[in-house]
Each structure stands twice: as C-alpha cells, then as structure tokens.
Design a protein around this motif. Structure first.
Motif, PDB file in Angstrom:
ATOM      1  N   PRO A  75       0.825  -1.155  -0.319  1.00 44.43           N
ATOM      2  CA  PRO A  75       0.035  -0.001   0.114  1.00 44.43           C
ATOM      3  C   PRO A  75       0.931   1.204   0.030  1.00 44.43           C
ATOM      4  O   PRO A  75       2.065   1.258   0.451  1.00 44.43           O
ATOM      5  N   GLU A  76       0.307   2.160  -0.565  1.00 42.72           N
ATOM      6  CA  GLU A  76       1.214   3.523  -0.730  1.00 42.72           C
ATOM      7  C   GLU A  76       1.292   4.338   0.420  1.00 42.72           C
ATOM      8  O   GLU A  76       0.710   4.108   1.620  1.00 42.72           O
ATOM      9  N   VAL A  77       2.785   4.752   0.694  1.00 38.76           N
ATOM     10  CA  VAL A  77       3.228   5.532   1.748  1.00 38.76           C
ATOM     11  C   VAL A  77       3.169   7.072   1.396  1.00 38.76           C
ATOM     12  O   VAL A  77       4.080   7.281   0.501  1.00 38.76           O
ATOM     13  N   SER A  78       2.710   7.733   2.294  1.00 30.85           N
ATOM     14  CA  SER A  78       2.938   9.281   2.108  1.00 30.85           C
ATOM     15  C   SER A  78       3.304   9.909   3.322  1.00 30.85           C
ATOM     16  O   SER A  78       3.117   9.575   4.411  1.00 30.85           O
ATOM     17  N   GLU A  79       4.235  10.954   2.979  1.00 30.51           N
ATOM     18  CA  GLU A  79       4.743  11.789   4.133  1.00 30.51           C
ATOM     19  C   GLU A  79       4.010  13.008   4.205  1.00 30.51           C
ATOM     20  O   GLU A  79       3.656  13.773   3.266  1.00 30.51           O
ATOM     21  N   LYS A  80       3.837  13.584   5.555  1.00 30.73           N
ATOM     22  CA  LYS A  80       3.124  14.694   5.830  1.00 30.73           C
ATOM     23  C   LYS A  80       3.840  15.727   7.136  1.00 30.73           C
ATOM     24  O   LYS A  80       4.378  15.117   7.882  1.00 30.73           O
ATOM     25  N   ILE A  91       5.296  18.157  13.421  1.00 33.60           N
ATOM     26  CA  ILE A  91       5.680  16.387  13.482  1.00 33.60           C
ATOM     27  C   ILE A  91       5.700  15.911  12.075  1.00 33.60           C
ATOM     28  O   ILE A  91       4.616  16.199  11.516  1.00 33.60           O
ATOM     29  N   ARG A  92       6.530  15.435  11.689  1.00 32.30           N
ATOM     30  CA  ARG A  92       6.544  14.473  10.647  1.00 32.30           C
ATOM     31  C   ARG A  92       5.896  13.064  10.550  1.00 32.30           C
ATOM     32  O   ARG A  92       6.246  12.473  11.529  1.00 32.30           O
ATOM     33  N   VAL A  93       4.783  13.076   9.793  1.00 31.76           N
ATOM     34  CA  VAL A  93       4.319  11.594   9.751  1.00 31.76           C
ATOM     35  C   VAL A  93       3.876  11.069   8.511  1.00 31.76           C
ATOM     36  O   VAL A  93       4.032  11.648   7.607  1.00 31.76           O
ATOM     37  N   PHE A  94       4.081   9.457   8.826  1.00 30.71           N
ATOM     38  CA  PHE A  94       3.947   8.892   7.388  1.00 30.71           C
ATOM     39  C   PHE A  94       2.496   8.171   7.495  1.00 30.71           C
ATOM     40  O   PHE A  94       2.269   7.656   8.445  1.00 30.71           O
ATOM     41  N   THR A  95       1.842   8.142   6.609  1.00 31.53           N
ATOM     42  CA  THR A  95       0.674   7.517   6.239  1.00 31.53           C
ATOM     43  C   THR A  95       0.490   6.319   5.207  1.00 31.53           C
ATOM     44  O   THR A  95       1.003   6.691   4.290  1.00 31.53           O
ATOM     45  N   ILE A  96       0.136   5.250   5.777  1.00 34.52           N
ATOM     46  CA  ILE A  96       0.290   4.081   4.881  1.00 34.52           C
ATOM     47  C   ILE A  96      -1.197   3.660   4.590  1.00 34.52           C
ATOM     48  O   ILE A  96      -2.045   3.444   5.569  1.00 34.52           O
ATOM     49  N   ASN A  97      -1.544   3.372   3.325  1.00 37.82           N
ATOM     50  CA  ASN A  97      -2.756   2.876   3.077  1.00 37.82           C
ATOM     51  C   ASN A  97      -3.921   3.812   3.120  1.00 37.82           C
ATOM     52  O   ASN A  97      -5.368   3.397   3.509  1.00 37.82           O
ATOM     53  N   ALA A  98      -3.792   5.046   3.048  1.00 36.90           N
ATOM     54  CA  ALA A  98      -4.674   6.150   3.251  1.00 36.90           C
ATOM     55  C   ALA A  98      -5.727   6.104   1.924  1.00 36.90           C
ATOM     56  O   ALA A  98      -5.326   5.686   1.062  1.00 36.90           O
ATOM     57  N   SER A  99      -6.943   6.185   2.067  1.00 36.51           N
ATOM     58  CA  SER A  99      -7.974   6.250   0.951  1.00 36.51           C
ATOM     59  C   SER A  99      -9.111   7.049   1.385  1.00 36.51           C
ATOM     60  O   SER A  99      -9.985   6.922   2.238  1.00 36.51           O
ATOM     61  N   VAL A 129       3.074  -4.383   5.562  1.00 39.61           N
ATOM     62  CA  VAL A 129       2.749  -5.647   5.641  1.00 39.61           C
ATOM     63  C   VAL A 129       1.380  -5.989   6.456  1.00 39.61           C
ATOM     64  O   VAL A 129       0.312  -6.333   5.978  1.00 39.61           O
ATOM     65  N   LEU A 130       1.565  -5.185   7.678  1.00 35.32           N
ATOM     66  CA  LEU A 130       0.394  -5.209   8.477  1.00 35.32           C
ATOM     67  C   LEU A 130      -0.805  -4.437   8.276  1.00 35.32           C
ATOM     68  O   LEU A 130      -1.822  -4.985   8.288  1.00 35.32           O
ATOM     69  N   ALA A 131      -0.563  -3.272   7.376  1.00 36.64           N
ATOM     70  CA  ALA A 131      -1.669  -2.635   6.846  1.00 36.64           C
ATOM     71  C   ALA A 131      -2.301  -3.265   5.568  1.00 36.64           C
ATOM     72  O   ALA A 131      -3.606  -3.398   5.459  1.00 36.64           O
TER      73      ALA A 131
END
Length: 349
Positions: A75-80, A91-99, A129-131
């Motif tokens: 799944p896609e990883v994005s940084e914000k 704060i820097r956060v990574f979001t995995i599998n957002a839709s 993998v978990l996502a």
C-alpha cells in the motif's frame, strides 16, 4: 548450534541466578533453538559496541538500520507535516494505505529506540505488511527524541498525531471508532503513555493497545538488578538506564519521576483500553511486561499476554521468517482483528 549440553545449561542457570557474568556459550544455553545460530553469530559484534552515552548517541543515530527493508509499491506510503500540540513544533508523519472517503480501521504506530534513537522510516516496510493484512490505515509519527526533548514532549507528539487522525479521518479514510495504538520497545512504552493521556483527557477512545516488548519501567536495571542471562542481547541495563535518564531528566529508579512518564509505576489502571502485550522470556523487559499485563488483567481489562520462550529483545524483527516470529506476528494481528470487529470487552471506567 541447535543443541546445548544439559550440563552446560545447568551450569549457566546457576551462574545467571548468582548474577555472575556468562560466557557466550553459557548464554546460548538460554536461547531458543530457532534463534541460537543467529545469536551465536552476532554476540561477538554486540561486544564491540561502546556503552551508550551522550558522546556515542550521535554516532548511534547515524548508523544505518540493518533491519530496514525497501518499501513495496502498495500500500502507498505518504509523508506529511502536521501541527504539534499547543505551540509544539511540527511533526513529520507517514501515512500508509490512506484512501479518502473510506472507513477503514487504523493504527497509530511508534518505532523503538530506547526513547533516544530510531526513525519512523525504519519500520515502514513492516508496517506496510500489517496494513495490507488487516486492510487498515497506519500512521507512523517521527516523534521527538530524548535527551533533546524530555518527557512529556514525545507523548505530546503522539497525542498530536492521534488528534490529527481524528480531525482528518475522512481525508485519510479511517473510522474514528476503530483506532488502535501500537509500538515496539520504547515505542510500546510511548503507546502505553499515550493511553494514559487519552484516558485522562477523555477526548478520544482507543480500541486496543498493542505493546511489543515494551519499555515500561525505569526501575528495570536500576533499583531492580536483572539476571545475567537477559543482559547484553540487544538491550542491557546500562542502555536502559541511559534511555530513561535521557527521557526523565532524573536518575532512573528515583523516588520521584514526572507524573505519567513511567507506565510501570501507574498506580491506577482503571479505564485503560484492552491490551495485547508480547515479550520474550529472556528479554530485559520480561518482568515489567508480565507485571503490567497482570495488573491490567487484575483491574478487569481485557488483556492478552504472549510470552515467547527463550527469545530476546526484538527477535521477530531481526529474524522475521522463523516459525516463532511468524507465530508472534499472527498473535497480535489476530488481536487487532478482534478489536477492529468490536469483539473485545470494553474496559471498566
């Protein structure tokens, strides 16, 4: 290295009980057969690592993470960048599998590193993998580290990330009523601190706290001496004292520590969310993990404790393809499924 002479094992047990230092061969007598060969290979390397200190810390942070793996395309990883709490830095956060528009369950995940090291990027491939397995969204914040930022800075970053998830639930596609928190080692300790902050503020709810060999108690290795057979494999009493001293700003084991900073010292656990806690039996954090699980269960909180025999700190990340590592992952993945489906008993208020 799959077998150990029983006489050697008995001698090692006697020395460990007495607190005497163990040789590498004696130490291996305590290690799970599936882990023994790899342990024998890296024990000499661990002995070359200098003691953790303010001088060594920058070098430790700059070392490449040997366990980090390349990211998958999906799944896609994005940084914000998100806002901190009440004037705290972004704060820097990574979001995995957002839709956007979806209603997926979600996990707020924290990396380890003794509160003084580690980066969110190091765990992203495992989080992917978990996502994918749970079809959930996972948010991984790059929380501030000690000693530059002492408590409560890191847990304020954690709370800010949770608040951001609630405020942007539609945009990232998550169900606000199905958010779990999860962390490894110091990340597990931070997840436990966050659950305390959440219950005190009474603004959000957490459906499950997943604590993987969590760093919960500053008294481990300070006022509580640890047996020789759990020292020196991946994490030691010396390193533990350094990590807690850096976070707390006082000597670990002190009579007075900042309120809310040490989950192992929480006197009242009423109102905590359900918990899954996993730890190896030769992990430095074994006693504190078992004690925390027992006290949660005694309070009437749904609690699962997974103790992996003869396994050291972080074994599942270092050797993910072993049978015991897969079983460990399956256990907490199943707990998350139960939590997301609403099958876990809610905690008493």
């Amino acid at each position: 290295m799959t077998g150990v002479d029983p006489t050697l094992a008995r001698a090692a047990a006697s020395q460990a009980k007495s607190g005497a230092a163990l040789t590498a061969a004696e130490r291996l007598a305590f290690v799970h057969p599936e882990l023994r060969e790899a342990t024998a290979n890296f024990l000499p390397l661990l002995e070359t690592i200098p003691p953790l200190s303010d001088d060594v810390l920058p070098m430790m942070r700059d070392l490449p993470n040997p366990l980090a793996k390349p990211l998958d395309a999906k799944p896609e990883v994005s940084e914000k960048q998100i806002s901190g709490l009440d004037g705290d830095p972004a704060i820097r956060v990574f979001t995995i599998n957002a839709s956007a528009g979806a209603k997926r369950p979600a996990i707020l995940y924290f990396h380890g590193g003794g509160y003084v090291a580690g980066k969110a990027e190091g765990d992203l491939s495992d989080v992917q993998v978990l996502a994918r397995e749970l079809d959930c969204c996972i948010v991984v914040p790059d929380y501030r580290l000690a000693p530059e930022t002492r408590f409560p800075g890191p847990v304020r970053d954690a709370y800010a990330a949770l608040a951001w998830m609630h405020g942007n639930a539609d945009a990232i596609g998550i169900d606000r009523s199905r958010i779990a928190v999860m962390g490894r080692s110091a990340g597990g300790g931070l997840a436990a601190m966050l659950t305390d902050m959440v219950r005190r503020r009474a603004q959000f709810e957490i459906v499950l706290q997943v604590l993987l060999y969590p760093m919960l108690d500053d008294r481990t290795g300070s006022v509580r001496a640890m047996p020789a057979h759990v020292e020196g494999i991946m994490w030691s009493s010396d390193q533990n004292r350094f990590g807690w001293r850096s976070l707390l700003g006082v000597e670990p084991g002190s009579a007075s520590v900042p309120q809310g900073a040490v989950p192992g010292r929480y006197e009242d656990l009423k109102g905590m969310p359900p918990a899954w806690i996993g730890v190896g039996a030769i992990d430095l954090f074994f006693d504190e993990s078992v004690d925390y699980a027992r006290r949660l269960a005694d309070t009437g909180i749904w609690t699962e404790l997974n103790v992996v025999p003869a396994s050291w700190h972080g074994f599942d990340m270092a050797l993910p393809d072993l049978r015991i590592s897969r079983a460990f992952r399956h256990s907490y993945t199943d707990a998350l499924r139960f939590a997301f489906s609403g099958q876990l008993a809610r905690s008493p208020k």
